[in-house]
Design a protein around this motif. Structure first.
Motif, PDB file in Angstrom:
ATOM      1  N   ALA A   1      -7.317  -1.994  -6.522  1.00 34.17           N
ATOM      2  CA  ALA A   1      -8.186  -1.245  -5.611  1.00 34.17           C
ATOM      3  C   ALA A   1      -8.996  -2.197  -4.739  1.00 34.17           C
ATOM      4  O   ALA A   1      -9.109  -2.011  -3.520  1.00 34.17           O
ATOM      5  N   ALA A   2      -9.575  -3.236  -5.368  1.00 34.00           N
ATOM      6  CA  ALA A   2     -10.364  -4.211  -4.606  1.00 34.00           C
ATOM      7  C   ALA A   2      -9.486  -4.972  -3.620  1.00 34.00           C
ATOM      8  O   ALA A   2      -9.880  -5.227  -2.473  1.00 34.00           O
ATOM      9  N   TYR A   3      -8.280  -5.314  -4.053  1.00 37.28           N
ATOM     10  CA  TYR A   3      -7.364  -6.057  -3.176  1.00 37.28           C
ATOM     11  C   TYR A   3      -6.944  -5.202  -1.975  1.00 37.28           C
ATOM     12  O   TYR A   3      -6.924  -5.678  -0.832  1.00 37.28           O
ATOM     13  N   LEU A   4      -6.626  -3.945  -2.209  1.00 39.05           N
ATOM     14  CA  LEU A   4      -6.202  -3.067  -1.112  1.00 39.05           C
ATOM     15  C   LEU A   4      -7.340  -2.844  -0.118  1.00 39.05           C
ATOM     16  O   LEU A   4      -7.121  -2.806   1.101  1.00 39.05           O
ATOM     17  N   LEU A   5      -8.564  -2.690  -0.629  1.00 32.84           N
ATOM     18  CA  LEU A   5      -9.701  -2.519   0.278  1.00 32.84           C
ATOM     19  C   LEU A   5      -9.932  -3.770   1.121  1.00 32.84           C
ATOM     20  O   LEU A   5     -10.357  -3.681   2.275  1.00 32.84           O
ATOM     21  N   TYR A   6      -9.662  -4.908   0.559  1.00 33.33           N
ATOM     22  CA  TYR A   6      -9.807  -6.170   1.299  1.00 33.33           C
ATOM     23  C   TYR A   6      -8.700  -6.320   2.331  1.00 33.33           C
ATOM     24  O   TYR A   6      -8.941  -6.675   3.489  1.00 33.33           O
TER      25      TYR A   6
ATOM     26  N   LEU B   1       0.804  -1.225   0.000  1.00 38.65           N
ATOM     27  CA  LEU B   1       0.000   0.000   0.000  1.00 38.65           C
ATOM     28  C   LEU B   1       0.838   1.277   0.000  1.00 38.65           C
ATOM     29  O   LEU B   1       0.537   2.212  -0.730  1.00 38.65           O
ATOM     30  N   PRO B   2       1.908   1.387   0.798  1.00 37.51           N
ATOM     31  CA  PRO B   2       2.623   2.670   0.897  1.00 37.51           C
ATOM     32  C   PRO B   2       3.348   3.037  -0.391  1.00 37.51           C
ATOM     33  O   PRO B   2       3.747   2.176  -1.186  1.00 37.51           O
TER      34      PRO B   2
ATOM     35  N   ARG C   1       0.758  10.139  -0.051  1.00 37.81           N
ATOM     36  CA  ARG C   1       1.431   9.728  -1.298  1.00 37.81           C
ATOM     37  C   ARG C   1       1.327   8.221  -1.524  1.00 37.81           C
ATOM     38  O   ARG C   1       2.276   7.583  -1.976  1.00 37.81           O
ATOM     39  N   SER C   2       0.154   7.663  -1.233  1.00 41.87           N
ATOM     40  CA  SER C   2      -0.112   6.255  -1.526  1.00 41.87           C
ATOM     41  C   SER C   2      -0.897   6.202  -2.827  1.00 41.87           C
ATOM     42  O   SER C   2      -2.118   6.370  -2.842  1.00 41.87           O
ATOM     43  N   LEU C   3      -0.182   6.009  -3.946  1.00 37.69           N
ATOM     44  CA  LEU C   3      -0.796   6.085  -5.264  1.00 37.69           C
ATOM     45  C   LEU C   3      -0.400   4.910  -6.142  1.00 37.69           C
ATOM     46  O   LEU C   3       0.688   4.351  -5.997  1.00 37.69           O
ATOM     47  N   THR C   4      -1.310   4.579  -7.061  1.00 34.59           N
ATOM     48  CA  THR C   4      -0.996   3.694  -8.172  1.00 34.59           C
ATOM     49  C   THR C   4      -1.150   4.522  -9.443  1.00 34.59           C
ATOM     50  O   THR C   4      -2.242   5.013  -9.740  1.00 34.59           O
ATOM     51  N   VAL C   5      -0.052   4.709 -10.153  1.00 34.12           N
ATOM     52  CA  VAL C   5      -0.020   5.550 -11.348  1.00 34.12           C
ATOM     53  C   VAL C   5       0.085   4.625 -12.564  1.00 34.12           C
ATOM     54  O   VAL C   5       1.075   3.913 -12.719  1.00 34.12           O
ATOM     55  N   VAL C   6      -0.944   4.637 -13.409  1.00 34.19           N
ATOM     56  CA  VAL C   6      -1.049   3.678 -14.507  1.00 34.19           C
ATOM     57  C   VAL C   6      -1.052   4.421 -15.830  1.00 34.19           C
ATOM     58  O   VAL C   6      -1.834   5.357 -16.017  1.00 34.19           O
ATOM     59  N   GLY C   7      -0.194   4.010 -16.750  1.00 35.28           N
ATOM     60  CA  GLY C   7      -0.218   4.671 -18.040  1.00 35.28           C
ATOM     61  C   GLY C   7       0.869   4.171 -18.965  1.00 35.28           C
ATOM     62  O   GLY C   7       1.563   3.192 -18.687  1.00 35.28           O
TER      63      GLY C   7
ATOM     64  N   GLY D   1      -7.510   7.382   1.206  1.00 28.58           N
ATOM     65  CA  GLY D   1      -6.529   6.429   1.685  1.00 28.58           C
ATOM     66  C   GLY D   1      -5.603   5.953   0.576  1.00 28.58           C
ATOM     67  O   GLY D   1      -4.450   5.592   0.833  1.00 28.58           O
ATOM     68  N   HIS D   2      -6.107   5.958  -0.665  1.00 30.13           N
ATOM     69  CA  HIS D   2      -5.290   5.554  -1.815  1.00 30.13           C
ATOM     70  C   HIS D   2      -5.912   6.161  -3.064  1.00 30.13           C
ATOM     71  O   HIS D   2      -7.132   6.316  -3.141  1.00 30.13           O
ATOM     72  N   VAL D   3      -5.073   6.526  -4.004  1.00 28.06           N
ATOM     73  CA  VAL D   3      -5.544   7.100  -5.272  1.00 28.06           C
ATOM     74  C   VAL D   3      -4.928   6.315  -6.423  1.00 28.06           C
ATOM     75  O   VAL D   3      -3.723   6.026  -6.422  1.00 28.06           O
TER      76      VAL D   3
END
Length: 804
Positions: free
Chosen positions: A230-235, A208-209, A606-612, A581-583
């Motif tokens: 996103a689903a995994y982190l929420l779980y 997560l961090p 600064r807990s992010l997943t940047v996709v591109g 909590g996460h973006v």
């Protein structure tokens, strides 16, 4: 239990029936769970017999909220609830365990695991096992469902000797991944929970961090992997994320509509979805600026321009101030005026908060001037007596005593300021000197005032041409590029002052604090976690208690909102200062520097997943490298994961795409395709008015035997876009949610980003430049046709010409 062993040799048909029996049992349990949640909502929880009105209200709300959350999750996972099974190797003469995997976890009536949540640690071998590294798995089985019926089984065997004789006799199927990829498009993204590949699983289960950058070319599954993440982190981190939520930022409304069913289908409903144009509450911008203005507004110089615009509205006239009030002309001299303005600016607070100090200091200066004028008026008769030299002793003593007292004491000063504030002339003057501003008003006034732009443009390093480019008439529609500027302005301005509202909030906050304290005491003393609501997942008592405590605090807050239950996503969308909590940012290469400032305010951790994909950057204000956008926020603290396998695009189309990529982004490596099926791309010489016949032929090709499936996109250059629309009047057009439900849609390359279609017709490829051409030809999952009326550019010379 969620395990079983088979001892008798069975036929594949018998194995299918056995799997159907188990799946039916799983769905029966799902129905039971739904019924229990619905009954709780309908009847309410049983009374616990004591504790007072608030405790009873609290217990009802906690139980109801839990039931609502559970019912949302249970409803969202109906389709494809159970999709897999793993068989561990037999060891020491003992049969290996078998586990069934699903979108959520379920327990049977004896509280034994019936279905393992795909995010649980016990499920991970389903995604990570390979033939070279199977771990303890002997077999991985995919269950293909149509509604609640098992229609096919696919097996991948890692250790034949590790299976019982009965299981060895039931090995069936083909590769599940390729079967999924060949399925026709439906206008919505499908989850890949049953076919997650190892490199995608590494993205999904990363910690997560910190900032995780997922760089992947077309068809690598980076978007769907991010949503599963996103689903995994929420779980995995529900105690951290459920209260603050997860934000997914996408490129346009069509894209968000395309992905919106993925997370509910994975058991998660409390994730906020937004485009950059929706990141400021109350604004839903879709208008795109010209490339020149987009680059200008997307650059960091705009932060300096907005700061200068705020300071421009904080005036201290060189000649001072004069106000006619109640028959007097009240004055504030230039030196005092400058001192008041600078004192307010020195307050480390936003403009609208600084204004409060400015208003009070101005009213104080005006009150003192009025008092001095009154004193001079009343002193004139006394002065005549003093000048005569015949001053009685008692009067002299009074005059001496008055000289030692302030002109106005605290009570007098407060009363005088209140009186002055009621004078329209006084209020209008102060408002003109330091107005209360909203972001919308600030930017509307700035962009609609050529003189203001000329005055402050040089402070932000703007040229006269750039200042002129920013001008637009007041009342113009907000653009996507404006939204980060509105957010920047809001940060500098703060909330407008509302005395009555502020007093109401303070009173409500005191009441809320008392109720929260009582809620904590109730949670700790009443055993409220024993509400009788069965939990789906393996949540221990401590985690459940913490969750109920959060629900209790939410209840205390909702008592001031007419009891309406808002989801985390709804509350966050209405609150500009909400932090998540996460973006997750998808198509992140399209975000400008100013857009990243807005996103980073949403996630201070600064807990992010940047996709591109840097190779697909189409926004002229977008990223040319990840470091150029991210290093100023997380220098040296970002991880990068590259996805190099293309699961979507057939090899023949991908070879053409690789040729384009080599010219437009030679430093980027195209992903390797795993599919080698479908026809090669073809080119057809034609004009847009003959498009209908080609569209009909393509629809026939992709919809045969696929009722309700199959989507075609016509992606046109800017020069030919209007002509294509005229030729296809019945087709949907543009990046709208409705476009996804249409068999045929007309798009620009930018609008097609992030989407996929069975068939793509690219009109006038010579008129589509740079990375946009790479984007356009990689949207197809089965068929690609290029239409042109002049010669094709050399980069596409390998495409075979065909007759219509």
């Amino acid at each position: 239990m969620g395990t079983r062993q088979a001892d008798d040799v069975k036929s594949p048909e018998a194995a299918l029936r056995e799997e159907q029996d188990y799946v039916t049992r799983v769905y029966d349990r799902l129905d039971t769970e739904r019924d229990e949640a619905e009954r709780t909502l309908r009847e309410g929880p049983a009374a616990t017999g004591g504790g007072g009105v608030f405790q009873a209200r609290l217990e009802r709300a906690v139980a109801t909220d839990e039931a609502v959350r559970r019912l949302d999750r249970l409803t969202g996972v109906e389709r494809g609830l159970c999709f897999g099974r793993i068989d561990h190797r037999a060891e020491g003469g003992r049969p290996g365990d078998t586990f069934y995997l699903g979108r959520i976890g379920l327990r049977d009536e004896h509280r034994e695991p019936l279905l393992i949540d795909w995010r649980a640690a016990a499920a991970r071998p389903f995604y990570t096992a390979t033939h070279t590294s199977p771990g303890t798995l002997a077999r991985r089985r995919h269950l293909h469902l149509r509604l609640r019926e098992v229609v096919r089984i696919d097996d991948e065997v890692f250790d034949l000797d590790g299976l019982s004789a009965a299981d060895q006799s039931t090995i069936v199927g083909e590769a599940a991944l390729l079967a999924t990829l060949r399925r026709g498009r439906t206008g919505r993204m499908s989850d890949v929970v049953a076919t997650i590949q190892e490199e995608q699983d590494q993205v999904i289960r990363a910690g997560l961090p910190g900032v995780l950058v997922v760089q992947g070319g077309p068809g690598t599954g980076k978007t769907v992997a991010a949503l599963h993440r996103a689903a995994y982190l929420l779980y995995t981190h529900r105690d951290v994320l459920e209260r603050r939520g997860v934000l997914v930022v996408g490129p346009n409304a069509t894209f968000l509509r395309y992905i919106e069913q993925v997370l509910p289908g994975l058991g998660e409903t409390d994730v906020a979805l937004a485009t950059v144009g929706e990141l400021f509450p109350g604004v839903r911008a879709t208008v795109i600026e010209s490339p020149e203005v987009a680059v200008l507004k997307g650059g960091l110089r705009m932060a300096g321009l907005i700061d200068a615009a705020v300071r421009l509205r904080q005036r201290a006239p060189e000649e001072g101030v004069e106000i006619e009030s109640d028959g007097m002309v009240l004055r504030v001299d230039p030196a005092t005026m400058l001192e008041i303005r600078d004192r307010a600016r020195e307050l480390r607070a936003p403009h609208n908060v600084q204004r409060r100090l400015f208003v009070h200091e101005m009213l104080r200066a005006l009150a003192l001037d009025r008092a001095e004028q009154y004193e001079r008026i009343t002193d004139e008769p006394l002065q005549e007596i003093l000048d005569s030299g015949a001053v009685p002793q008692w009067l002299q003593e009074l005059l001496d005593e008055a000289e030692d007292r302030p002109l106005l004491d605290d009570a007098d000063l407060k009363s005088a300021k209140e009186t002055l504030w009621q004078d329209p002339a006084v209020r209008a003057t102060i408002d003109a000197l330091w107005p209360e501003l909203t972001p919308q008003r600030l930017l509307t006034d700035l962009f609609g005032d050529r003189e203001a732009l000329r005055r402050i443009g040089p402070e932000a390093g703007l040229s006269p041409a750039e200042e002129a480019a920013l001008f637009r008439p007041p009342g113009s529609e907000w653009t996507v590029s404006d939204v980060p500027l509105l957010d920047e302005a809001a940060e500098l301005l703060g909330a407008p002052e509302d005395s009555a509202e502020r007093a109401r909030r303070r009173a409500a906050e005191r009441e809320r604090e008392a109720e929260e304290l009582y809620a904590r005491e109730v949670i700790e003393s009443s055993g409220i976690v024993q509400t009788g609501i069965p939990e789906i997942d393996m949540v221990d008592a401590r985690e459940l208690a913490e969750r109920h405590l959060e629900d209790a605090l939410d209840l205390a807050e909702r008592q001031h909102d007419d009891g309406l239950r808002l989801t985390t996503a709804q509350r966050a969308a209405a609150d500009r200062e909400w932090t998540y909590g996460h973006v997750i940012v998808d198509e992140a290469q399209e975000l400008s520097e100013m857009a990243w400032r807005t996103v980073m305010r949403k996630i201070p951790t600064r807990s992010l997943t940047v996709v591109g994909d840097i190779a697909q950057t189409g926004n002229p204000a977008g990223a040319r490298s990840w470091g150029s956008m991210l290093d100023r926020y997380v220098s040296g603290r970002r991880r990068e994961h590259r996805l190099m396998v293309n699961y979507r695009t057939p090899a023949a189309i991908m070879r053409l795409a690789a040729d384009v990529l080599a010219e437009v982004a030679p430093d980027q490596t195209p992903p390797e395709p795993v599919r080698d099926d479908g026809p090669p791309p073809v080119a057809v010489r034609m004009t847009p008015d003959t498009l209908p016949a080609l569209v009909r032929a393509e629809l026939d090709e992709i919809t045969t035997d696929r009722v309700g499936e199959g989507r075609l996109a016509v992606i046109a250059s800017t020069a030919q876009h209007a002509a294509v629309l005229a030729a296809l009047p019945n087709a949907e057009a543009g990046a709208t949610p409705e476009a996804l439900d249409s068999p045929v849609v007309v798009l620009t390359p930018e609008e097609s980003k992030g989407l996929e279609f069975d068939s793509v017709i690219v009109v006038d490829p010579a008129g589509i430049t740079g990375s946009d051409l790479y984007v356009a030809i990689t949207r197809a999952t089965r068929r690609l046709t290029l239409t042109h009326h002049n010669d094709l550019p050399p980069i596409l010379s390998s495409v075979t010409e065909s007759a219509l």
